[in-house]
Design a protein around this motif. Structure first.
Motif, PDB file in Angstrom:
ATOM      1  N   THR A 167       0.815  -1.221   0.000  1.00  0.00           N
ATOM      2  CA  THR A 167       0.000   0.000   0.000  1.00  0.00           C
ATOM      3  C   THR A 167       0.854   1.279   0.000  1.00  0.00           C
ATOM      4  O   THR A 167       0.318   2.377   0.010  1.00  0.00           O
ATOM      5  N   ASP A 168       2.172   1.131  -0.039  1.00  0.00           N
ATOM      6  CA  ASP A 168       3.005   2.319  -0.247  1.00  0.00           C
ATOM      7  C   ASP A 168       2.825   2.851  -1.666  1.00  0.00           C
ATOM      8  O   ASP A 168       3.069   4.024  -1.936  1.00  0.00           O
ATOM      9  N   LEU A 169       2.433   1.972  -2.578  1.00  0.00           N
ATOM     10  CA  LEU A 169       2.085   2.415  -3.926  1.00  0.00           C
ATOM     11  C   LEU A 169       0.602   2.726  -3.917  1.00  0.00           C
ATOM     12  O   LEU A 169      -0.199   1.938  -3.386  1.00  0.00           O
ATOM     13  N   THR A 170       0.216   3.858  -4.526  1.00  0.00           N
ATOM     14  CA  THR A 170      -1.217   4.114  -4.653  1.00  0.00           C
ATOM     15  C   THR A 170      -1.783   3.099  -5.647  1.00  0.00           C
ATOM     16  O   THR A 170      -1.037   2.429  -6.372  1.00  0.00           O
ATOM     17  N   PHE A 171      -3.095   3.058  -5.703  1.00  0.00           N
ATOM     18  CA  PHE A 171      -3.784   2.168  -6.647  1.00  0.00           C
ATOM     19  C   PHE A 171      -3.321   2.497  -8.078  1.00  0.00           C
ATOM     20  O   PHE A 171      -3.007   1.609  -8.868  1.00  0.00           O
ATOM     21  N   GLU A 172      -3.231   3.803  -8.363  1.00  0.00           N
ATOM     22  CA  GLU A 172      -2.839   4.239  -9.723  1.00  0.00           C
ATOM     23  C   GLU A 172      -1.388   3.852 -10.001  1.00  0.00           C
ATOM     24  O   GLU A 172      -1.056   3.397 -11.093  1.00  0.00           O
ATOM     25  N   GLU A 173      -0.508   4.046  -9.008  1.00  0.00           N
ATOM     26  CA  GLU A 173       0.904   3.688  -9.213  1.00  0.00           C
ATOM     27  C   GLU A 173       1.061   2.176  -9.440  1.00  0.00           C
ATOM     28  O   GLU A 173       1.846   1.735 -10.281  1.00  0.00           O
ATOM     29  N   THR A 174       0.293   1.401  -8.686  1.00  0.00           N
ATOM     30  CA  THR A 174       0.348  -0.061  -8.843  1.00  0.00           C
ATOM     31  C   THR A 174      -0.044  -0.441 -10.273  1.00  0.00           C
ATOM     32  O   THR A 174       0.650  -1.209 -10.948  1.00  0.00           O
ATOM     33  N   ASN A 175      -1.162   0.127 -10.731  1.00  0.00           N
ATOM     34  CA  ASN A 175      -1.628  -0.211 -12.079  1.00  0.00           C
ATOM     35  C   ASN A 175      -0.663   0.302 -13.146  1.00  0.00           C
ATOM     36  O   ASN A 175      -0.481  -0.334 -14.189  1.00  0.00           O
ATOM     37  N   ASN A 176      -0.044   1.443 -12.855  1.00  0.00           N
ATOM     38  CA  ASN A 176       0.938   2.004 -13.788  1.00  0.00           C
ATOM     39  C   ASN A 176       2.120   1.043 -13.952  1.00  0.00           C
ATOM     40  O   ASN A 176       2.599   0.798 -15.069  1.00  0.00           O
ATOM     41  N   ILE A 177       2.581   0.469 -12.846  1.00  0.00           N
ATOM     42  CA  ILE A 177       3.718  -0.468 -12.907  1.00  0.00           C
ATOM     43  C   ILE A 177       3.316  -1.733 -13.668  1.00  0.00           C
ATOM     44  O   ILE A 177       4.065  -2.242 -14.506  1.00  0.00           O
ATOM     45  N   ILE A 178       2.109  -2.214 -13.408  1.00  0.00           N
ATOM     46  CA  ILE A 178       1.647  -3.417 -14.115  1.00  0.00           C
ATOM     47  C   ILE A 178       1.534  -3.137 -15.623  1.00  0.00           C
ATOM     48  O   ILE A 178       1.957  -3.945 -16.454  1.00  0.00           O
ATOM     49  N   SER A 179       1.009  -1.958 -15.968  1.00  0.00           N
ATOM     50  CA  SER A 179       0.900  -1.615 -17.404  1.00  0.00           C
ATOM     51  C   SER A 179       2.269  -1.493 -18.046  1.00  0.00           C
ATOM     52  O   SER A 179       2.471  -1.946 -19.173  1.00  0.00           O
ATOM     53  N   LEU A 180       3.221  -0.870 -17.314  1.00  0.00           N
ATOM     54  CA  LEU A 180       4.568  -0.742 -17.882  1.00  0.00           C
ATOM     55  C   LEU A 180       5.177  -2.141 -18.091  1.00  0.00           C
ATOM     56  O   LEU A 180       5.814  -2.392 -19.115  1.00  0.00           O
ATOM     57  N   ALA A 181       4.955  -3.032 -17.128  1.00  0.00           N
ATOM     58  CA  ALA A 181       5.482  -4.400 -17.281  1.00  0.00           C
ATOM     59  C   ALA A 181       4.911  -5.048 -18.550  1.00  0.00           C
ATOM     60  O   ALA A 181       5.626  -5.704 -19.305  1.00  0.00           O
ATOM     61  N   GLU A 182       3.619  -4.821 -18.800  1.00  0.00           N
ATOM     62  CA  GLU A 182       3.008  -5.406 -20.003  1.00  0.00           C
ATOM     63  C   GLU A 182       3.593  -4.786 -21.272  1.00  0.00           C
ATOM     64  O   GLU A 182       3.794  -5.464 -22.280  1.00  0.00           O
ATOM     65  N   GLU A 183       3.887  -3.496 -21.180  1.00  0.00           N
ATOM     66  CA  GLU A 183       4.495  -2.787 -22.310  1.00  0.00           C
ATOM     67  C   GLU A 183       5.914  -3.334 -22.572  1.00  0.00           C
ATOM     68  O   GLU A 183       6.319  -3.541 -23.718  1.00  0.00           O
ATOM     69  N   ILE A 184       6.640  -3.609 -21.477  1.00  0.00           N
ATOM     70  CA  ILE A 184       7.999  -4.158 -21.630  1.00  0.00           C
ATOM     71  C   ILE A 184       7.925  -5.564 -22.256  1.00  0.00           C
ATOM     72  O   ILE A 184       8.728  -5.905 -23.119  1.00  0.00           O
TER      73      ILE A 184
END
Ligand code: NCD
Length: 363
Positions: A8-25
């Protein structure tokens, strides 16, 4: 500065942003080969690891960065008695970002207090494992296409299994998720999670005693290893070690679309015969771990000096009040090293240690 100590140190948006970037990678790895060029990751592993440490290493290398650190603290000044916080201060002079795994709960939180660079918790005792959680979220998204309205069964060691604790917290942020707990009495989910009023607002918890009775309704079956190294009592370990074993036969009534996850290593809780079933997703999960760590390293360094990405405010009790409490967990960093005690109150009025979430007692 943004650290990752708890999911929960990552906001909901930050969490989803990281997951999306991983998919992009995953889609275009060639765009990211020089992303971390000139940057260094330090991996400080005070506890054994294969996947987590080597996937961090591979992630940094694939981004064009480099890696230093230790995987056995006995080869470092830790063996001379250096505190974890001092080791982190030193590595902060050399590296741009630090991933730390420690057998003591709350150690990464204490590291973040003194570190000049972002700290990533790569697993602390039986407490938390937020990068495995990002791995699990990405795997679930890729296996079943969504992170909400999921029925997930957690099976095995829910007491010491830190990956379970972190994933439940993360799943509580998506709508309509149902958690089914499948564990023997000695390995039940700790009360601080099971009774957390915030989690109960969004997650529906149910406890059952066998995986067979819920198999047909599961979207995800999350298997775990019984954590031998965290038991103080060998007899207690022997009693529960073979508790829940997944076989092909038990998998038969499961949905065709269900995915079996496991943070690995497995011991005997998933028979090798299950590996060839298309629902066995645990080795694909390992692959997701590398990509999600690539995304996490990139983002934590992108966000380092960005005031929009800071740590969440934690309502800690005043220093004066903190002095009147003591953490009840003997394996918490605040009972092992000379760190300042921090406590916070949760909704039901219980005072908890901010390092490890255990109940505090008045002194
Ligand atoms: C887990 C861990 O270390 O907590 N493994 C991992 O990081 N992939 C689970 C375990 O050790 O059983």
């Amino acid at each position: 500065m943004k650290h990752l100590i708890d999911p929960t140190d990552l906001t909901f948006e930050e969490t989803n942003n990281i997951i999306s970037l991983a998919e992009e990678i995953i889609a275009h790895p060639e765009y990211y080969t020089a992303r971390m060029s000139g940057k260094k990751l330090a991996t400080l592993f005070y506890e054994p690891s294969t996947r987590t440490r080597l996937s961090f290493t591979t992630a940094m290398l694939e981004l064009g960065g480099s890696v230093l650190g230790f995987d056995n603290p006995q080869n470092s000044s830790v063996s001379k008695g250096e505190t974890m916080q001092d080791t982190v201060r030193v590595l902060g002079c050399f590296a741009d970002i630090i991933a730390i795994r420690h057998p003591v709960e709350g150690a990464p939180f204490a590291a973040a207090e003194v570190s000049p660079v972002p700290i990533i918790n790569a697993g602390d005792g039986s407490h938390s494992h937020p990068t495995q959680t990002l791995t699990d979220l990405l795997t679930i998204k890729r296996e079943i296409g969504r992170l909400d309205n999921i029925t997930i069964g957690f099976c095995g060691d829910l007491r010491f299994g830190r990956t379970v604790h972190s994933l439940i917290k993360a799943l509580a942020r998506y709508n309509g998720n149902k958690v089914i707990l499948i564990a023997p009495d000695d390995l039940k989910l700790p009360d601080y999670i099971r009774n957390d009023e915030n989690l109960q607002k969004t997650i529906e918890f149910r406890e059952v005693s066998t995986m067979e009775e819920v198999m047909p309704e599961l979207d995800i079956l999350y298997m775990t290893r019984v954590q031998k190294e965290r038991f103080l009592d060998q007899e207690e370990f022997d009693r529960v070690k073979d508790s829940f074993v997944l076989t092909l036969d038990k998998l038969k009534p499961a949905k065709k679309s269900m995915a079996v996850l496991h943070p690995l290593p497995r011991v005997n809780e998933i028979l090798p015969e299950v590996d060839s079933d298309p629902r066995a997703a645990y080795f694909r999960q390992v692959q997701c771990g590398k990509f999600v760590r690539m995304a996490l390293l990139s983002r934590l360094l992108d966000w380092k000096n960005d005031p929009k990405h800071v740590m969440p405010e934690k309502p800690v009790l005043s220093a004066e009040v903190c002095r009147t409490y003591r953490c009840s967990n003997a394996n918490c960093i605040c009972n092992k090293e000379p760190v300042a005690p921090y406590f916070h109150k949760i909704q039901d009025g219980t005072v908890r240690c901010s390092y490890c979430d255990s109940k505090a007692r008045m002194v």
